[in-house]
Design a protein around this motif. Sequence first.
Motif, PDB file in Angstrom:
ATOM      1  N   PHE A  93     -54.193  49.786  16.459  1.00 45.98           N
ATOM      2  CA  PHE A  93     -52.315  50.435  17.667  1.00 45.98           C
ATOM      3  C   PHE A  93     -53.379  51.166  18.784  1.00 45.98           C
ATOM      4  O   PHE A  93     -52.477  50.967  20.162  1.00 45.98           O
ATOM      5  CB  PHE A  93     -51.335  51.156  16.967  1.00 45.98           C
ATOM      6  N   GLU A  94     -53.988  52.311  18.215  1.00 39.41           N
ATOM      7  CA  GLU A  94     -54.484  53.031  19.469  1.00 39.41           C
ATOM      8  C   GLU A  94     -55.070  51.901  20.708  1.00 39.41           C
ATOM      9  O   GLU A  94     -55.227  52.600  21.983  1.00 39.41           O
ATOM     10  CB  GLU A  94     -55.848  53.537  19.333  1.00 39.41           C
ATOM     11  N   HIS A  95     -55.168  50.640  20.514  1.00 38.89           N
ATOM     12  CA  HIS A  95     -56.130  49.715  21.684  1.00 38.89           C
ATOM     13  C   HIS A  95     -54.873  49.486  21.998  1.00 38.89           C
ATOM     14  O   HIS A  95     -55.157  48.258  23.748  1.00 38.89           O
ATOM     15  CB  HIS A  95     -57.154  48.545  20.483  1.00 38.89           C
ATOM     16  N   LEU A  96     -53.680  49.078  21.588  1.00 39.44           N
ATOM     17  CA  LEU A  96     -52.752  48.302  22.453  1.00 39.44           C
ATOM     18  C   LEU A  96     -52.367  49.254  23.370  1.00 39.44           C
ATOM     19  O   LEU A  96     -51.460  48.396  25.061  1.00 39.44           O
ATOM     20  CB  LEU A  96     -51.670  48.393  21.989  1.00 39.44           C
ATOM     21  N   GLY A  97     -52.356  50.821  23.537  1.00 39.83           N
ATOM     22  CA  GLY A  97     -51.336  51.492  24.761  1.00 39.83           C
ATOM     23  C   GLY A  97     -52.564  51.776  25.624  1.00 39.83           C
ATOM     24  O   GLY A  97     -53.428  52.863  25.302  1.00 39.83           O
ATOM     25  N   ARG A  98     -51.429  52.498  26.547  1.00 42.12           N
ATOM     26  CA  ARG A  98     -52.518  52.689  27.504  1.00 42.12           C
ATOM     27  C   ARG A  98     -51.741  54.267  28.455  1.00 42.12           C
ATOM     28  O   ARG A  98     -50.524  54.256  28.442  1.00 42.12           O
ATOM     29  CB  ARG A  98     -53.453  52.072  28.621  1.00 42.12           C
ATOM     30  N   HIS A  99     -52.107  55.350  28.748  1.00 37.54           N
ATOM     31  CA  HIS A  99     -51.156  56.623  28.905  1.00 37.54           C
ATOM     32  C   HIS A  99     -51.114  56.639  30.972  1.00 37.54           C
ATOM     33  O   HIS A  99     -52.290  55.556  31.341  1.00 37.54           O
ATOM     34  CB  HIS A  99     -51.832  57.941  28.372  1.00 37.54           C
ATOM     35  N   THR A 143     -42.143  43.323  31.324  1.00 35.98           N
ATOM     36  CA  THR A 143     -43.272  43.073  30.398  1.00 35.98           C
ATOM     37  C   THR A 143     -44.120  44.353  29.719  1.00 35.98           C
ATOM     38  O   THR A 143     -44.877  43.914  29.426  1.00 35.98           O
ATOM     39  CB  THR A 143     -44.343  43.262  31.722  1.00 35.98           C
ATOM     40  N   SER A 144     -43.615  45.437  29.243  1.00 35.17           N
ATOM     41  CA  SER A 144     -44.405  46.358  28.992  1.00 35.17           C
ATOM     42  C   SER A 144     -42.840  46.984  28.097  1.00 35.17           C
ATOM     43  O   SER A 144     -42.243  47.727  28.669  1.00 35.17           O
ATOM     44  CB  SER A 144     -44.371  47.426  29.910  1.00 35.17           C
ATOM     45  N   THR A 166     -45.101  61.660  31.690  1.00 39.40           N
ATOM     46  CA  THR A 166     -46.327  60.260  30.592  1.00 39.40           C
ATOM     47  C   THR A 166     -45.802  59.655  29.573  1.00 39.40           C
ATOM     48  O   THR A 166     -45.126  60.017  28.754  1.00 39.40           O
ATOM     49  CB  THR A 166     -47.812  61.927  29.952  1.00 39.40           C
ATOM     50  N   VAL A 167     -46.793  58.551  30.394  1.00 42.96           N
ATOM     51  CA  VAL A 167     -45.678  57.467  28.627  1.00 42.96           C
ATOM     52  C   VAL A 167     -47.037  56.516  28.202  1.00 42.96           C
ATOM     53  O   VAL A 167     -48.224  56.342  28.948  1.00 42.96           O
ATOM     54  CB  VAL A 167     -44.555  56.527  29.098  1.00 42.96           C
ATOM     55  N   CYS A 168     -46.504  56.245  27.322  1.00 43.10           N
ATOM     56  CA  CYS A 168     -47.618  55.056  26.348  1.00 43.10           C
ATOM     57  C   CYS A 168     -47.082  54.089  26.529  1.00 43.10           C
ATOM     58  O   CYS A 168     -46.237  53.637  25.879  1.00 43.10           O
ATOM     59  CB  CYS A 168     -47.718  55.477  24.961  1.00 43.10           C
ATOM     60  N   GLN A 169     -47.734  53.275  27.356  1.00 40.15           N
ATOM     61  CA  GLN A 169     -47.559  51.418  28.185  1.00 40.15           C
ATOM     62  C   GLN A 169     -48.019  50.546  27.188  1.00 40.15           C
ATOM     63  O   GLN A 169     -48.991  50.528  26.624  1.00 40.15           O
ATOM     64  CB  GLN A 169     -47.582  51.765  28.965  1.00 40.15           C
TER      65      GLN A 169
END
Lengths: 237, 237
Positions: free
Chosen positions: B37-43, B60-61, B112-115
């Motif tokens: 899952f870690e690879h899906l989100g970016r801060h 889109t997100s 800050t969001v995790c997108q």
Amino acid sequence: MKPSVVAIEPNGYFCSDCAVRGSAVCSSLDAAELREFEHLGRHVHFTAGETVFSEEDITTSFYNVLDGVMRLYKLLPDGRRQIVGFALPGDFLGMNISGRHNFSADAIGAVTVCQFAKVPFGRFIEDRPQLLRRINELAIRELSQARDHMVLLGRRSADEKVATFLLGWRQRLLALRGSLDTVPLPMSRQDIADYLGLTIETVSRTFTKLERHGAIEIIYGGIRLLDPARVEALAAA
Amino acid sequence: MKPSVVAIEPNGYFCSDCAVRGSAVCSSLDAAELREFEHLGRHVHFTAGETVFSEEDITTSFYNVLDGVMRLYKLLPDGRRQIVGFALPGDFLGMNISGRHNFSADAIGAVTVCQFAKVPFGRFIEDRPQLLRRINELAIRELSQARDHMVLLGRRSADEKVATFLLGWRQRLLALRGSLDTVPLPMSRQDIADYLGLTIETVSRTFTKLERHGAIEIIYGGIRLLDPARVEALAAA
DNA sequence: AAAGGCGATTGACCAAGATCAATTTTGGCG
DNA sequence: CGCCAAAATTGATCTTGGTCAATCGCCTTT
């Protein structure tokens, strides 16, 4: 008012013939699943004014509205009421996470629902992500409607509220039954008022005003939309 | 206001260390899934007043709030605004069925969001019913909150609205951060007014009234709840 | 330290919608 | 068919919260 004895049909019906087959939760099931699903639900009838479930009741069932109209509402301790929605055929009721209903639901006129006991229904969903996805879809759609309604309640004038309600209600009925020459309003003026955050008098006056302006005609049990453009203009504001 | 350039962190973080690990959507994932899952989100960081997404934008997100506060709102064509909620860490944004956001979201202060890009996130959910169930849970909880808010907007007085807001906001912060001596209010009076369906003047007057009665103390950037019982009495009414 | 500016507060007045109070309409029912 | 009860409408008046308009206060900036 009080949940009186209700007629329960024997399972002499088929989901495949169901009036809401295409739009309800079960639209996500294929023919084989549907046959299994059939054993989970039973048709239950309610008469005008009967309560199907109450806020704070422990949830023991889910409901699929098959026929009729229900009012969904919350009460404040002092009796003020807010109607949070009207349920029509195809609507699915009973989802919650607290294990209790978070609003009450009454029949407006005669209502038939397809009732599912919570536990077996939950088990059935368990290994059918399609169905879960469908339920999620319905929840998200309702959430969007709820937000629209917040805008209505918080930021629109009485005229806008009434006009928006009439158009929205007509739209729902159109989607359900196809064209309409008149817009039936099975709910009382009090119901409309409690849905719009107004008093019954204001709703009545606004109807009369719309009629005087030639936008609608008030008929028994509903209205006739004479000048949709004018009503839309009022609703948009 | 306008979405300016935002800082995007390299993926040098771990979901397992995430501040909202326990409460967010991802709480339904096990350690192995989490690593994927870690690879899906970016801060992504936003500064005060920036818009994260707008109503009617194509989705889109999805977003997971990690830090800060956001206002979620809808606008009427003439500029009237209804804030439909405030998002806090752990909240999940972006679910819809139309493919478009149905409200706008701004950062109040730094956020800050995790997108998550919609498509890969959708694929990830595909064969993880746990995650879908979690998302459903969040949607249903929001729906319940939305209905509570309808009651507030439609049927409560200005005093009740303000008192209910203060208690509810405090409650959310308590759940998030544990005890509080003061209740921070990072949003403006205008935001509070647009959340409660009031004007800024009414909110201000009500705050002052509460302070004069010794129920609260207005401090910079928030309030101190001096007499919770009195505020609760007002909120209940 | 002074100034500027924006958000918040306060006051005076206004109006939308609520409240109170009759009527009128409608439909059910004997 | 006519009466009764419930719902809806209408009118008069009042109240809450909105509008308009200063002014204040605090924070930032120079």
